[in-house]
Design a protein around this motif. Structure first.
Motif, PDB file in Angstrom:
ATOM      1  N   UNK A  99       0.831  -1.203   0.000  1.00 26.36           N
ATOM      2  CA  UNK A  99       0.000   0.000   0.000  1.00 26.36           C
ATOM      3  C   UNK A  99       0.868   1.257   0.000  1.00 26.36           C
ATOM      4  N   UNK A 100       2.053   1.169   0.590  1.00 25.28           N
ATOM      5  CA  UNK A 100       3.001   2.281   0.490  1.00 25.28           C
ATOM      6  C   UNK A 100       4.096   1.999  -0.519  1.00 25.28           C
ATOM      7  N   UNK A 101       4.516   0.752  -0.598  1.00 21.11           N
ATOM      8  CA  UNK A 101       5.652   0.409  -1.444  1.00 21.11           C
ATOM      9  C   UNK A 101       5.391   0.544  -2.924  1.00 21.11           C
ATOM     10  N   UNK A 102       4.128   0.513  -3.330  1.00 18.29           N
ATOM     11  CA  UNK A 102       3.795   0.654  -4.752  1.00 18.29           C
ATOM     12  C   UNK A 102       2.540   1.493  -4.899  1.00 18.29           C
ATOM     13  N   UNK A 103       2.703   2.690  -5.424  1.00 17.59           N
ATOM     14  CA  UNK A 103       1.538   3.553  -5.639  1.00 17.59           C
ATOM     15  C   UNK A 103       0.601   2.945  -6.670  1.00 17.59           C
ATOM     16  N   UNK A 104       1.169   2.228  -7.626  1.00 17.26           N
ATOM     17  CA  UNK A 104       0.337   1.558  -8.617  1.00 17.26           C
ATOM     18  C   UNK A 104      -0.529   0.486  -7.986  1.00 17.26           C
ATOM     19  N   UNK A 105       0.033  -0.278  -7.048  1.00 20.62           N
ATOM     20  CA  UNK A 105      -0.726  -1.298  -6.324  1.00 20.62           C
ATOM     21  C   UNK A 105      -1.927  -0.664  -5.633  1.00 20.62           C
ATOM     22  N   UNK A 106      -1.685   0.456  -4.952  1.00 24.54           N
ATOM     23  CA  UNK A 106      -2.764   1.120  -4.213  1.00 24.54           C
ATOM     24  C   UNK A 106      -3.835   1.656  -5.150  1.00 24.54           C
ATOM     25  N   UNK A 107      -3.420   2.254  -6.262  1.00 26.68           N
ATOM     26  CA  UNK A 107      -4.410   2.780  -7.202  1.00 26.68           C
ATOM     27  C   UNK A 107      -5.256   1.655  -7.787  1.00 26.68           C
ATOM     28  N   UNK A 108      -4.633   0.524  -8.078  1.00 22.63           N
ATOM     29  CA  UNK A 108      -5.393  -0.607  -8.605  1.00 22.63           C
ATOM     30  C   UNK A 108      -6.368  -1.144  -7.561  1.00 22.63           C
ATOM     31  N   UNK A 109      -5.944  -1.175  -6.291  1.00 22.79           N
ATOM     32  CA  UNK A 109      -6.845  -1.606  -5.227  1.00 22.79           C
ATOM     33  C   UNK A 109      -8.031  -0.652  -5.117  1.00 22.79           C
ATOM     34  N   UNK A 110      -7.770   0.644  -5.220  1.00 22.43           N
ATOM     35  CA  UNK A 110      -8.856   1.624  -5.172  1.00 22.43           C
ATOM     36  C   UNK A 110      -9.860   1.378  -6.300  1.00 22.43           C
ATOM     37  N   UNK A 111      -9.345   1.054  -7.475  1.00 21.02           N
ATOM     38  CA  UNK A 111     -10.226   0.777  -8.610  1.00 21.02           C
ATOM     39  C   UNK A 111     -11.088  -0.456  -8.341  1.00 21.02           C
ATOM     40  N   UNK A 112     -10.484  -1.504  -7.776  1.00 23.49           N
ATOM     41  CA  UNK A 112     -11.233  -2.728  -7.489  1.00 23.49           C
ATOM     42  C   UNK A 112     -12.297  -2.512  -6.422  1.00 23.49           C
ATOM     43  N   UNK A 113     -11.973  -1.702  -5.418  1.00 21.48           N
ATOM     44  CA  UNK A 113     -12.854  -1.545  -4.269  1.00 21.48           C
ATOM     45  C   UNK A 113     -13.771  -0.326  -4.366  1.00 21.48           C
ATOM     46  N   UNK A 114     -13.674   0.428  -5.441  1.00 25.13           N
ATOM     47  CA  UNK A 114     -14.524   1.606  -5.600  1.00 25.13           C
ATOM     48  C   UNK A 114     -14.193   2.722  -4.634  1.00 25.13           C
ATOM     49  N   UNK A 115     -12.915   2.848  -4.270  1.00 27.84           N
ATOM     50  CA  UNK A 115     -12.472   3.868  -3.320  1.00 27.84           C
ATOM     51  C   UNK A 115     -12.217   5.176  -4.066  1.00 27.84           C
ATOM     52  N   UNK A 116     -12.780   6.296  -3.593  1.00 25.82           N
ATOM     53  CA  UNK A 116     -12.600   7.568  -4.294  1.00 25.82           C
ATOM     54  C   UNK A 116     -11.146   8.038  -4.273  1.00 25.82           C
ATOM     55  N   UNK A 117     -10.606   8.259  -5.466  1.00 25.20           N
ATOM     56  CA  UNK A 117      -9.224   8.717  -5.613  1.00 25.20           C
ATOM     57  C   UNK A 117      -9.105   9.395  -6.968  1.00 25.20           C
ATOM     58  N   UNK A 118      -7.957   9.963  -7.244  1.00 21.80           N
ATOM     59  CA  UNK A 118      -7.749  10.631  -8.528  1.00 21.80           C
ATOM     60  C   UNK A 118      -7.679   9.616  -9.662  1.00 21.80           C
ATOM     61  N   UNK A 119      -8.153  10.024 -10.844  1.00 26.16           N
ATOM     62  CA  UNK A 119      -7.949   9.206 -12.022  1.00 26.16           C
ATOM     63  C   UNK A 119      -6.460   9.035 -12.280  1.00 26.16           C
ATOM     64  N   UNK A 120      -6.079   7.883 -12.849  1.00 22.90           N
ATOM     65  CA  UNK A 120      -4.649   7.600 -12.943  1.00 22.90           C
ATOM     66  C   UNK A 120      -4.346   6.694 -14.129  1.00 22.90           C
ATOM     67  N   UNK A 121      -3.060   6.606 -14.425  1.00 22.89           N
ATOM     68  CA  UNK A 121      -2.542   5.661 -15.407  1.00 22.89           C
ATOM     69  C   UNK A 121      -1.176   5.196 -14.935  1.00 22.89           C
ATOM     70  N   UNK A 122      -0.960   3.880 -14.899  1.00 19.08           N
ATOM     71  CA  UNK A 122       0.355   3.336 -14.564  1.00 19.08           C
ATOM     72  C   UNK A 122       1.195   3.272 -15.827  1.00 19.08           C
ATOM     73  N   UNK A 123       2.449   3.705 -15.756  1.00 27.04           N
ATOM     74  CA  UNK A 123       3.323   3.699 -16.923  1.00 27.04           C
ATOM     75  C   UNK A 123       4.662   3.086 -16.553  1.00 27.04           C
ATOM     76  N   UNK A 124       5.230   2.367 -17.499  1.00 29.75           N
ATOM     77  CA  UNK A 124       6.506   1.683 -17.251  1.00 29.75           C
ATOM     78  C   UNK A 124       7.611   2.142 -18.199  1.00 29.75           C
ATOM     79  N   UNK A 125       7.318   3.142 -19.044  1.00 29.75           N
ATOM     80  CA  UNK A 125       8.362   3.667 -19.918  1.00 29.75           C
ATOM     81  C   UNK A 125       8.052   5.118 -20.253  1.00 29.75           C
TER      82      UNK A 125
END
Length: 428
Positions: A99-125
């Protein structure tokens, strides 16, 4: 009960100060600690990355509770190694610390659980990041390093040039990953909630000041000061944040086989649509811990042990002093870039004689060979001068009055910590 505290910063000094007050405590050990922590604990030269050595120490000293302060040992899985050995731990597993070690992990969890957060995109390059900047997000835009960055891996880019500079800087490191987010408008607040993986216990609020300069200008830091409580996070908003953000997080983590045990630090943006999650930390904040501990009136060791043992529902609700607390971080010249090291520090006794408490962070003792040990700076954020008052304005005045008595020529601090709440108190 013997307790081992892992860490050596200002957060850990505040935790040690409070743990040392517990009637449950026999001996408090700290690894590695710092000169301030040494007033409350026996310092031991344990390497937190050597899990076998930490486990062996716990067996030798009959440690009844380990408190892991910083994020790095949590992300490294130290809590797992200790739990496997049967040692109670206040702090999440490696899997939960994502939850702290990967911001992408947390954002994906928010998407799965319907938790209100900013829109986002994970990028690797870099190319994908630039396309997202061109086609998905307008300005301002938020660009975050995916992994641990000591509170400094976030850029709020107001212009395209700033955004491109942040992207180029991030992807200069091979294998880097990032999260690009929409910009949220509102005021930030920090909410702390203890959880044993099932039960929740709110544990206060604070407002941090991340930017290095007055008026919240300049680059992000690990935190230049904080005050508690954050009254802008009203009781209704706090309940809303727990119901829509924290509780769904705890329930989702448990349902997915990675229960979170410890403290969840939710960085919130209070938007016109209600609280939204900015990010999670998997441990207490720094410098928020300093103000929380100064206000907390209970037995910290008992509460942490109940959390570690899954008995949080049996523990009494925490009681905090009504008086606000405010802390001013004194940093070394050059921070948040390369800080000046080795500068002599004096005047702590004089500062504390005013009634303030000075928590040490980036300090060490240097033996001059002539006049004994001298306290010197050894990091970016060096001291946290912390005080209470009948109002935030009174706490602010008390903290700065104490800070003025420090003798640290290489140090500097912001002069406006708490400015938003002080203005609200004045009706501005």
């Amino acid at each position: 009960m013997n307790i081992l505290l892992i860490g050596g910063g200002g957060r850990e000094h505040a935790l040690a100060w409070k743990l040392a007050q517990s009637p449950l405590l026999d001996t408090l050990f700290a690894a590695p600690g710092n000169p301030g922590i040494a007033a409350h604990a026996t310092l031991v030269p344990l390497d937190a990355t050597d899990h076998a050595a930490v486990v062996a120490f716990c067996a030798e000293k009959t440690i009844g509770l380990v408190v892991i302060g910083p994020e790095a040992p949590l992300v490294d899985g130290l809590a797992d190694s200790l739990r496997t050995a049967g040692v109670p731990v206040f702090g999440p597993s490696k899997a939960a610390a994502q939850l702290e070690g990967s911001k992408g992990f947390t954002k994906d969890l928010c998407a799965r659980a319907g938790i209100p957060t900013a829109g986002y995109l994970r990028v690797t390059d870099r190319d994908t990041a630039v396309r997202a900047l061109n086609g998905t997000f307008g300005l301002p835009v938020v660009i975050k390093a995916d992994g641990l960055a000591a509170g400094k891996g976030v850029t709020v880019a107001m212009t395209r040039d700033e955004a491109m500079a942040a992207i180029d800087d991030l992807f200069a490191t091979p294998g880097a990953e990032a999260v690009i987010e929409e910009f949220l408008s509102g005021e930030e607040a920090s909410l702390f909630v203890l959880t044993d993986g099932t039960h929740l216990m709110p544990f206060g609020s604070a407002q941090d000041h991340k930017r290095v300069g007055e008026g919240d200008t300049g680059p992000n830091t690990g935190g230049m000061g904080a005050y508690s409580p954050a009254r802008v996070l009203t009781p209704d908003l706090e309940r809303q944040a727990i119901d829509t953000i924290v509780r769904p997080t705890v329930e989702t983590m448990a349902a997915e086989g990675t229960p979170f045990v410890g403290v969840l630090y939710a960085g919130l943006m209070l938007t016109a649509q209600g609280p939204k999650l900015i990010e999670y930390n998997a441990r207490f904040g720094d410098p928020e811990t300093q103000v929380l501990m100064l206000r907390f009136e209970g037995d910290l060791a008992a509460l942490m042990l109940a959390t570690a043992q899954g008995r949080l529902d049996e523990a009494p609700a925490p009681v905090f002093a009504a008086d606000p607390a405010l802390t001013v971080v004194v940093a070394a010249r050059g921070y948040p870039g390369t800080p000046a090291a080795g500068g002599a520090i004096a005047g702590i006794d004089a500062a504390e004689a005013t009634g303030a408490t000075v928590f040490q962070a980036g300090t060490r003792l240097f033996n001059t060979g002539l006049s004994g040990d001298t306290l010197v700076a050894s990091g970016g954020r060096v001291l946290a001068v912390t005080a209470r008052g009948a109002s935030v304005a009174a706490a602010q005045a008390a903290a700065y009055r104490a800070a003025a008595l420090l003798d640290f020529p290489d140090g500097f601090c912001r002069r406006d910590i708490g400015w938003r709440e002080v203005a609200r108190e004045r009706g501005e």
